[in-house]
Design a protein around this motif. Structure first.
Motif, PDB file in Angstrom:
ATOM      1  N   VAL A  91      -1.224 -12.913  12.449  1.00 51.58           N
ATOM      2  CA  VAL A  91      -2.636 -11.919  12.400  1.00 51.58           C
ATOM      3  C   VAL A  91      -2.568 -10.649  12.747  1.00 51.58           C
ATOM      4  O   VAL A  91      -3.044  -9.712  12.293  1.00 51.58           O
ATOM      5  N   GLU A  92      -1.817 -10.476  13.923  1.00 55.67           N
ATOM      6  CA  GLU A  92      -1.780  -9.084  14.403  1.00 55.67           C
ATOM      7  C   GLU A  92      -1.023  -8.225  13.527  1.00 55.67           C
ATOM      8  O   GLU A  92      -1.076  -6.902  13.366  1.00 55.67           O
ATOM      9  N   PHE A  93       0.193  -8.696  13.011  1.00 52.41           N
ATOM     10  CA  PHE A  93       0.843  -7.973  12.071  1.00 52.41           C
ATOM     11  C   PHE A  93      -0.030  -7.460  10.624  1.00 52.41           C
ATOM     12  O   PHE A  93       0.272  -6.286  10.355  1.00 52.41           O
ATOM     13  N   THR A  94      -0.828  -8.479  10.285  1.00 51.13           N
ATOM     14  CA  THR A  94      -1.571  -8.162   9.415  1.00 51.13           C
ATOM     15  C   THR A  94      -2.749  -7.049   9.707  1.00 51.13           C
ATOM     16  O   THR A  94      -3.030  -6.150   8.864  1.00 51.13           O
ATOM     17  N   ASN A  95      -3.323  -7.181  10.716  1.00 51.94           N
ATOM     18  CA  ASN A  95      -4.035  -6.287  11.280  1.00 51.94           C
ATOM     19  C   ASN A  95      -3.389  -4.783  11.219  1.00 51.94           C
ATOM     20  O   ASN A  95      -4.288  -3.815  10.789  1.00 51.94           O
ATOM     21  N   THR A  96      -2.145  -4.669  11.788  1.00 55.05           N
ATOM     22  CA  THR A  96      -1.844  -3.313  11.909  1.00 55.05           C
ATOM     23  C   THR A  96      -1.500  -2.895  10.306  1.00 55.05           C
ATOM     24  O   THR A  96      -1.707  -1.685  10.104  1.00 55.05           O
ATOM     25  N   ALA A  97      -1.088  -4.022   9.587  1.00 58.34           N
ATOM     26  CA  ALA A  97      -0.816  -3.703   8.170  1.00 58.34           C
ATOM     27  C   ALA A  97      -2.094  -2.984   7.346  1.00 58.34           C
ATOM     28  O   ALA A  97      -2.151  -2.024   6.847  1.00 58.34           O
ATOM     29  N   ILE A  98      -3.138  -3.659   7.924  1.00 62.57           N
ATOM     30  CA  ILE A  98      -4.425  -3.170   7.241  1.00 62.57           C
ATOM     31  C   ILE A  98      -4.601  -1.715   7.982  1.00 62.57           C
ATOM     32  O   ILE A  98      -5.206  -0.916   6.985  1.00 62.57           O
ATOM     33  N   LEU A  99      -4.374  -1.618   9.202  1.00 63.08           N
ATOM     34  CA  LEU A  99      -4.580  -0.164   9.657  1.00 63.08           C
ATOM     35  C   LEU A  99      -3.639   0.966   9.146  1.00 63.08           C
ATOM     36  O   LEU A  99      -4.215   1.916   8.605  1.00 63.08           O
ATOM     37  N   PHE A 100      -2.548   0.552   8.607  1.00 60.82           N
ATOM     38  CA  PHE A 100      -1.660   1.598   8.016  1.00 60.82           C
ATOM     39  C   PHE A 100      -2.094   1.690   6.711  1.00 60.82           C
ATOM     40  O   PHE A 100      -2.059   2.797   6.068  1.00 60.82           O
ATOM     41  N   GLY A 101      -2.615   0.716   5.960  1.00 59.61           N
ATOM     42  CA  GLY A 101      -3.223   0.790   4.671  1.00 59.61           C
ATOM     43  C   GLY A 101      -4.508   1.737   4.740  1.00 59.61           C
ATOM     44  O   GLY A 101      -4.342   2.682   3.786  1.00 59.61           O
ATOM     45  N   VAL A 102      -5.299   1.475   5.665  1.00 62.93           N
ATOM     46  CA  VAL A 102      -6.589   2.491   5.663  1.00 62.93           C
ATOM     47  C   VAL A 102      -5.995   4.019   5.783  1.00 62.93           C
ATOM     48  O   VAL A 102      -6.436   4.776   5.188  1.00 62.93           O
ATOM     49  N   VAL A 103      -5.091   3.934   6.732  1.00 60.37           N
ATOM     50  CA  VAL A 103      -4.582   5.345   7.289  1.00 60.37           C
ATOM     51  C   VAL A 103      -3.863   6.066   5.871  1.00 60.37           C
ATOM     52  O   VAL A 103      -4.099   7.249   5.300  1.00 60.37           O
ATOM     53  N   GLY A 104      -3.273   4.970   5.166  1.00 53.82           N
ATOM     54  CA  GLY A 104      -2.333   5.771   3.994  1.00 53.82           C
ATOM     55  C   GLY A 104      -3.425   6.014   2.724  1.00 53.82           C
ATOM     56  O   GLY A 104      -3.284   6.982   2.409  1.00 53.82           O
ATOM     57  N   ILE A 105      -4.525   5.302   2.687  1.00 58.17           N
ATOM     58  CA  ILE A 105      -5.666   5.385   1.566  1.00 58.17           C
ATOM     59  C   ILE A 105      -6.271   6.656   2.041  1.00 58.17           C
ATOM     60  O   ILE A 105      -6.566   7.626   1.028  1.00 58.17           O
ATOM     61  N   SER A 106      -6.503   6.834   3.344  1.00 56.98           N
ATOM     62  CA  SER A 106      -7.511   8.196   3.507  1.00 56.98           C
ATOM     63  C   SER A 106      -6.628   9.449   3.670  1.00 56.98           C
ATOM     64  O   SER A 106      -7.067  10.350   2.805  1.00 56.98           O
ATOM     65  N   THR A 107      -5.213   9.566   4.034  1.00 61.15           N
ATOM     66  CA  THR A 107      -4.408  10.612   3.928  1.00 61.15           C
ATOM     67  C   THR A 107      -4.262  10.837   2.371  1.00 61.15           C
ATOM     68  O   THR A 107      -4.352  11.878   2.088  1.00 61.15           O
ATOM     69  N   GLY A 108      -4.076   9.732   1.344  1.00 57.37           N
ATOM     70  CA  GLY A 108      -3.844  10.120  -0.022  1.00 57.37           C
ATOM     71  C   GLY A 108      -5.035  10.634  -0.398  1.00 57.37           C
ATOM     72  O   GLY A 108      -4.759  11.418  -1.200  1.00 57.37           O
TER      73      GLY A 108
END
Lengths: 224, 221
Positions: A76-93
């Motif tokens: 679950v924690e790796f998924t949480n961090t993946a979501i964080l990275f996804g959100v950062v990726g989508i907003s920088t994009g």
């Protein structure tokens, strides 16, 4: 030193990424110009996200095999961090897209795939919250995360085939596909991927330790 | 194994037949949704563009199949589930439910097609391909929805959970099906669709295999 060398490595790699990523000479490509540096900060987020999702699926499988809660914590924690990275990726994009393509959101297959991926994993979090029993929660969410990952992978391969992407390197756009990615860019790009992924792993392990302490405290309170 | 599956599919059908309100309800759901869509589009025959026709049709099928399959694990109560648990293998159960739901979704899709064609006009040029695509879409939908409904039935707050868990998983299948059906409506050369149909088959296989592998874990809890 034995256990935390990779954290030092992460710091070094990220420091290198930030310094070199902002300072090195980059190839002048039409449209992209200086924004090609987004390669080190935006594109790497997706690599980090996918790697961490793979780790999470790995621990999900392990949990299903053994039924031990500590694997569920990791998953679950790796998924949480993946979501964080996804959100950062989508907003920088999105910020980058506003200045390059003139719009925050375009009908681009990569954007859509990432948005669908995020929807999947937000649903995963909702599913987790709706289950109260710890063991049942761990088992069912592991099943869903493996199932969702199995459906997500074909999506990444299918969507780009349906319409051409606006992304650099696709559909005749200038950029960094296999042929014109400069060898100088690679010297920062690959370390950046490793560095960001290690940072993600670091965040995840910290949160896992916090989770374990919390559980220990709870057990302690119950058994008083 | 196959005998078990056939028996379980028969059981599902008999159960459905005994409580006709469920199947009648879902059939009526399709018809009334189409009618609502028809009235709100304000379109007569043939006024609807092909892309809109196609998208509207698939969205209606998507929502009605989510509703139809959602009940597949909640309709029977705990005691009876325990009984199945003792007499049947989990693989047989998931396969039989998937097969039954495929039939159900196919019936829904065909009825929807009929009514949709009636009110909006039927622009489909390549009928066999369109129907084949419906079959493949129904298989994919029911394979993933059966698994998701098994997951959602374990949690409370079923309706919302079913929708949010299944939509992202269904998107690849939906997209491929929409593409193929667009080509079928336009009557394009079948060669073009070959690789899309193969991709659709491949996604169906991935979803079916992963639910076949994962379901036993879910069933045991």
């Amino acid at each position: 030193m034995k256990t935390y060398w990779w954290k030092i490595l992460a710091i070094l790699l990220l420091a290198y990424t930030i310094v070199a990523g902002l300072l090195i000479e980059v190839p002048r490509l039409p449209i992209l110009n200086e924004t090609i540096r987004a390669l080190f900060f935006h594109v790497t987020m997706w690599f980090g996200m996918l790697l961490m999702l793979m780790v999470s699926v790995y621990y999900g499988v392990k949990h299903l095999r053994t039924g031990e809660l500590r694997y569920d914590d990791l998953a679950v924690e790796f998924t949480n961090t993946a979501i964080l990275f996804g959100v950062v990726g989508i907003s920088t994009g999105m910020i980058w897209a506003k200045f390059t393509w003139g719009d925050y959101w375009t009908n681009d297959p990569k954007l859509n795939a990432s948005a669908i991926g995020l929807l999947m994993y937000f649903a995963y979090l909702v599913l987790r919250n709706s289950l109260t029993d710890v063991y049942q929660r761990a088992k069912i969410s592991a099943v869903y995360s493996i199932f969702a990952f199995a459906a997500f992978i074909p999506l990444i391969f299918i969507l780009p085939r349906l319409t051409d992407s606006l992304h650099p390197g696709n559909g005749g756009n200038p950029g960094f596909n296999a042929y014109d990615m400069d060898s100088k860019l690679r010297t920062v790009f690959y370390p950046a991927i490793i560095g960001w992924t290690l940072l993600g792993a670091w965040i995840s392990t910290l949160r896992v330790r916090y989770r374990r302490l919390e559980r220990k405290l709870e057990d302690h309170l119950i058994n008083q | 194994m196959w005998k078990e599956i056939i028996l379980l599919v028969k059981k599902e059908a008999v159960l459905e037949w005994r409580q006709k309100y469920a199947i009648n309800g879902i059939l009526l759901y399709v018809v009334s949704t189409i009618f609502v869509a028809y009235l709100s589009m304000g379109a007569g025959k043939g006024n609807l563009g092909v892309p809109v026709w196609n998208a509207l049709y698939w969205i209606i099928i998507l929502f009605s199949s989510v509703n139809a399959v959602a009940k597949s694990f909640v309709q029977e109560h705990q005691g009876r589930q325990l009984y199945y648990y003792m007499i049947a293998s989990p693989e047989a159960i998931i396969l039989s439910k998937t097969i039954y739901n495929t039939l159900l979704t196919l019936v829904l899709a065909l009825l929807g097609y009929l009514v949709f064609g009636l009110v909006f006009g039927n622009p489909v040029a390549d009928q066999p391909l369109f129907l084949l695509n419906l079959l493949l879409g129904a298989i994919g939908f029911s394979a993933s929805l059966t698994m998701v409904s098994a997951i959602a039935s374990k949690a409370s707050n079923n309706g919302t959970l079913m929708a949010i868990l299944s939509f992202p998983v269904l998107i690849p299948i939906l997209l491929m099906a929409i593409q193929v059906s667009k080509n079928a409506i336009d009557g394009l050369d079948r060669e073009i669709n070959l690789d899309k149909i193969l991709t659709l088959l491949a996604i169906n296989a991935i979803v079916a295999v992963s639910s076949y592998i994962l379901f036993p874990y879910l069933w045991r809890s």
